[in-house]
Design an enzyme around this catalytic site. Structure first.
Site, PDB file in Angstrom:
ATOM      1  N   SER A 252       0.834  -1.199   0.000  1.00  0.00           N
ATOM      2  CA  SER A 252       0.000   0.000   0.000  1.00  0.00           C
ATOM      3  C   SER A 252       0.866   1.244   0.000  1.00  0.00           C
ATOM      4  O   SER A 252       2.004   1.236   0.471  1.00  0.00           O
ATOM      5  CB  SER A 252      -0.903   0.019   1.240  1.00  0.00           C
ATOM      6  OG  SER A 252      -0.130   0.159   2.419  1.00  0.00           O
ATOM      7  N   LYS A 253       0.308   2.327  -0.539  1.00  0.00           N
ATOM      8  CA  LYS A 253       1.060   3.582  -0.644  1.00  0.00           C
ATOM      9  C   LYS A 253       1.384   4.171   0.719  1.00  0.00           C
ATOM     10  O   LYS A 253       2.263   5.025   0.833  1.00  0.00           O
ATOM     11  CB  LYS A 253       0.250   4.585  -1.471  1.00  0.00           C
ATOM     12  CG  LYS A 253      -1.126   4.909  -0.890  1.00  0.00           C
ATOM     13  CD  LYS A 253      -1.962   5.685  -1.881  1.00  0.00           C
ATOM     14  CE  LYS A 253      -3.384   5.887  -1.393  1.00  0.00           C
ATOM     15  NZ  LYS A 253      -4.244   6.504  -2.414  1.00  0.00           N
ATOM     16  N   ARG A 254       0.698   3.734   1.766  1.00  0.00           N
ATOM     17  CA  ARG A 254       0.994   4.271   3.093  1.00  0.00           C
ATOM     18  C   ARG A 254       2.293   3.712   3.659  1.00  0.00           C
ATOM     19  O   ARG A 254       2.872   4.294   4.569  1.00  0.00           O
ATOM     20  CB  ARG A 254      -0.165   3.972   4.053  1.00  0.00           C
ATOM     21  CG  ARG A 254      -1.430   4.743   3.707  1.00  0.00           C
ATOM     22  CD  ARG A 254      -2.516   4.556   4.740  1.00  0.00           C
ATOM     23  NE  ARG A 254      -3.694   5.356   4.419  1.00  0.00           N
ATOM     24  CZ  ARG A 254      -4.796   5.388   5.145  1.00  0.00           C
ATOM     25  NH1 ARG A 254      -4.877   4.648   6.235  1.00  0.00           N
ATOM     26  NH2 ARG A 254      -5.817   6.140   4.799  1.00  0.00           N
ATOM     27  N   LYS A 255       2.739   2.564   3.139  1.00  0.00           N
ATOM     28  CA  LYS A 255       3.934   1.937   3.689  1.00  0.00           C
ATOM     29  C   LYS A 255       5.057   1.778   2.668  1.00  0.00           C
ATOM     30  O   LYS A 255       6.192   1.514   3.021  1.00  0.00           O
ATOM     31  CB  LYS A 255       3.571   0.570   4.280  1.00  0.00           C
ATOM     32  CG  LYS A 255       2.574   0.684   5.435  1.00  0.00           C
ATOM     33  CD  LYS A 255       2.265  -0.671   6.044  1.00  0.00           C
ATOM     34  CE  LYS A 255       1.287  -0.526   7.212  1.00  0.00           C
ATOM     35  NZ  LYS A 255       0.938  -1.822   7.812  1.00  0.00           N
ATOM     36  N   ASN A 256       4.744   1.930   1.393  1.00  0.00           N
ATOM     37  CA  ASN A 256       5.729   1.833   0.328  1.00  0.00           C
ATOM     38  C   ASN A 256       5.252   2.692  -0.841  1.00  0.00           C
ATOM     39  O   ASN A 256       4.052   2.709  -1.123  1.00  0.00           O
ATOM     40  CB  ASN A 256       5.877   0.392  -0.167  1.00  0.00           C
ATOM     41  CG  ASN A 256       7.090  -0.305   0.404  1.00  0.00           C
ATOM     42  OD1 ASN A 256       8.177   0.268   0.436  1.00  0.00           O
ATOM     43  ND2 ASN A 256       6.921  -1.525   0.863  1.00  0.00           N
TER      44      ASN A 256
END
Length: 493
Positions: A252-256
Site C-alpha cells: 500500500s502507498k501508506r507503507k511503500n
C-alpha cells in the site's frame, strides 16, 4: 491453441507497481510460449477514469520494456481495446443472459440495498443481494420502466451447491454459492461492471490464460457462471501472489511508494525494477538475483511461481539498482546522470524559480538540490514550530496528502487552490498552514516557490515525501484513522 495473455489496468490514478508486476508475468508467459501479449484499458468507471492516467500507464509499461502486441495505441484484430468503446457489445450479451433467465432486471434503491446489507451484518451473514427482484414478471418490469424507475441487470446465482475451478498454481478450489453475490452486470447508466466486461472481452479477444492477482480468486465463481451461461470455454487461470509490505500487509502507498512514476523519477533504472519484480514470487533455477528480461523468458516456468506473498523491500530493490548502476559503462553512467538530474527540460523549468534568487551560480545547487534529487533524512524536531501545536501539524500533513492523492489536475494553480481550501477547512492562516509543507517538500523551512516545486517534482514524488514525513513525526495507523474520521466531510466532498 495459441497463447494469448493480457493486462487490463484501470486508468484511475497513477500507474501502480501491481500493474507492472502482473504485466511482467503475462508478458513473460506469452513470450516463453511464442504467444501474444495484449494491453486492454478497463475504463468502465467513467467518473474516475482519465485520459491522463491511460497515457501514464502506457508510458510506464514502455519505460519498463514491457511492450504489447495489441492495444489501444497500436490496434489489432480484436479491438477496440478500451472498454468504453465496447459498450454495445456488453449490452448484447447481457440481453442474451436475461432472455435465458440467467440474469434479471433489478430496481432496488440504494437505500433498500443498504438496509438489506445492514440486516445481514447484524445476523452475521455474508452480505449479498437477497433476490428481491428475481421473480418480477415481464409485465411488472415493463411497467416499472414506463414509470422511469432506474434499474440494473444482475447475475443469477444458484442458491445451493458450490463453484469448483482449477488454478494452475493452487489446484482445485471450491467456493459455496451462498458466499457469492448476485453481481450487477450492467449498471444503471448502461455501462458494464468489471465482471461482465472482463468475461466478454477475454472471450472475444481469445485470451487463453488469465494471469492476475490472487485478490480475484473469490470472483472466479461469478466469471465461471458467465462462461457457462454463455456457452463459452473458460481460459486457464493463474493467480499470482499479492505483493506485500514488510509487515505482511498488502502493498500500500501508506507503507511503500506504489507509483511506477516514483521509481522512474527517483533514479531507479527500469531494468533493475523489472529484475526485482521478477523475483516477487519467482526465481531463476540457479537462484541468482541479477538477470535481464531475455534471461527470464529463456528460463521462465510458471510452475516455479510461489503462492507465498512476496515482500516488497525497498532496500533490496535499491541494492539491485546499485548493482545495475555499477554495471554501466562510464558513458552510460554519464548519460543516465544527465537524464536524472540535468535533463534540459527539468533545468528549463527550474530556471524561472531560481534566477532572481541567486547572485552566483554556485548557489544553484544549495537552493534547488531538493528538485534535483532526494532530500536528506529529517527528524521529528525538524517539523516543530513555536506557533503550531503537534496535533495541528498532524492535521495539516494528513489533509494535505489525502487531498493531493485525489488531485487529477497536477498543476501549481490547482495545488494552490486545493491547499487554500484545506487551510480554510482547518480555520488556519494560509502562511501557517504552509510552514510544515515547506519542510516536507524541500527539507528546509523555506524554499523556492512551493507550488511550482510540487508541480515540477510530480505527484508521485511529492506524495511520497508527505508519506515519509508522516512517518517521521509518528502519525501511526490508529492516528491516521482518527484523522480520516475527523476530516471525512472535507475529503469526501
Amino acid at each position: 491453441m495459441k497463447v494469448r495473455t493480457r493486462v487490463a489496468p484501470s486508468p484511475t490514478g497513477d500507474p501502480h507497481l501491481g500493474t507492472a508486476y502482473v504485466a511482467l508475468f503475462n508478458w513473460a508467459f506469452a513470450k516463453k510460449h511464442g504467444g501474444s501479449f495484449i494491453l486492454r484499458i478497463e475504463d468502465t468507471d467513467q467518473v474516475r477514469s482519465t485520459k491522463g492516467s491511460e497515457v501514464a500507464i502506457l508510458e510506464s509499461l514502455k519505460w519498463l520494456g514491457l511492450g504489447w502486441d495489441e492495444g489501444p495505441d497500436c490496434g489489432g484484430d480484436f479491438g477496440p481495446y478500451r472498454q468504453s468503446e465496447r459498450k454495445n457489445i456488453y449490452q448484447q450479451y447481457a440481453d442474451e443472459l436475461v432472455a435465458k433467465g440467467k440474469a434479471f432486471h433489478c430496481f432496488c434503491s440504494a437505500e433498500r440495498l443498504n438496509q438489506v446489507r445492514a440486516d445481514q451484518r447484524a445476523r452475521k451473514e455474508t452480505t449479498r443481494y437477497d433476490g428481491h427482484c428475481l421473480s418480477l414478471t415481464e409485465s411488472e418490469i415493463k411497467e416499472k420502466k414506463q414509470k422511469g424507475e432506474s434499474s440494473v441487470i444482475r447475475l443469477v446465482v444458484p442458491e445451493e451447491g458450490e463453484s469448483t475451478f482449477t488454478d494452475r498454481l493452487r489446484g482445485e478450489i471450491s467456493i459455496p454459492y451462498q458466499q457469492i453475490d448476485m453481481q450487477v452486470l450492467i449498471k444503471a447508466d448502461g455501462m458494464p461492471t468489471y465482471h461482465m466486461a472482463v468475461v466478454v472481452d477475454d472471450h472475444l479477444m481469445n485470451i487463453s490464460h488469465v494471469i492476475r492477482g490472487e485478490e480475484w480468486i473469490n470472483s472466479v465463481p461469478k466469471h465461471k457462471l458467465l462462461y457457462e451461461y454463455l456457452g463459452w470455454p473458460m481460459p486457464e487461470l493463474i493467480h499470482l501472489p499479492l505483493l506485500r509490505n514488510p509487515d505482511q500487509s498488502k502493498l500500500s502507498k501508506r507503507k511503500n511508494p506504489t507509483s511506477i512514476g516514483f521509481y522512474r523519477d527517483s533514479g531507479f533504472l527500469p531494468k533493475a525494477l523489472v529484475n526485482y519484480l521478477c523475483l516477487m514470487g519467482w526465481s531463476m533455477p540457479d537462484e541468482r538475483d541479477l538477470f535481464d528480461l531475455e534471461e527470464m523468458v529463456s528460463e521462465f516456468d510458471e510452475n516455479r511461481i510461489s503462492t507465498g506473498g512476496p515482500i516488497f523491500d525497498l532496500n533490496k530493490l535499491s541494492w539491485i539498482n546499485g548493482q545495475y548502476i555499477r554495471g554501466l559503462s562510464h558513458d552510460e553512467f554519464v548519460e543516465e546522470l544527465i537524464r536524472q538530474i540535468a535533463d534540459p527540460e527539468k533545468i528549463s523549468q527550474i530556471v524561472p524559480l531560481i534566477r532572481d534568487r541567486i547572485e552566483r551560480f554556485d548557489e544553484v545547487i544549495s537552493k534547488a538540490d531538493y528538485l534535483l534529487g532526494d532530500i536528506a533524512s529529517l527528524e521529528s524536531s525538524d517539523y516543530e514550530f513555536s506557533d503550531l501545536p503537534e496535533e495541528l501539524i498532524h492535521q495539516i500533513l494528513f489533509i494535505a496528502v489525502s487531498s493531493l492523492e485525489q488531485l487529477e489536475d497536477w498543476q501549481k494553480d490547482s495545488i494552490f487552490e486545493l491547499f487554500s481550501r484545506c487551510a480554510k477547512y482547518l480555520d488556519l492562516d494560509f502562511k501557517k498552514f504552509m510552514k510544515p509543507i515547506f519542510v516536507v517538500i524541500s527539507g528546509k523551512k523555506s524554499s523556492l516557490p512551493a507550488f511550482d516545486s510540487m508541480a515540477l517534482m510530480g505527484k508521485s514524488v511529492t506524495v511520497s515525501r508527505f508519506r515519509r514525513a508522516m512517518d517521521h513525526i509518528g502519525i501511526s495507523g490508529k492516528k491516521r484513522k482518527k484523522l480520516e474520521k475527523e476530516m471525512a466531510a472535507f475529503l469526501n466532498a
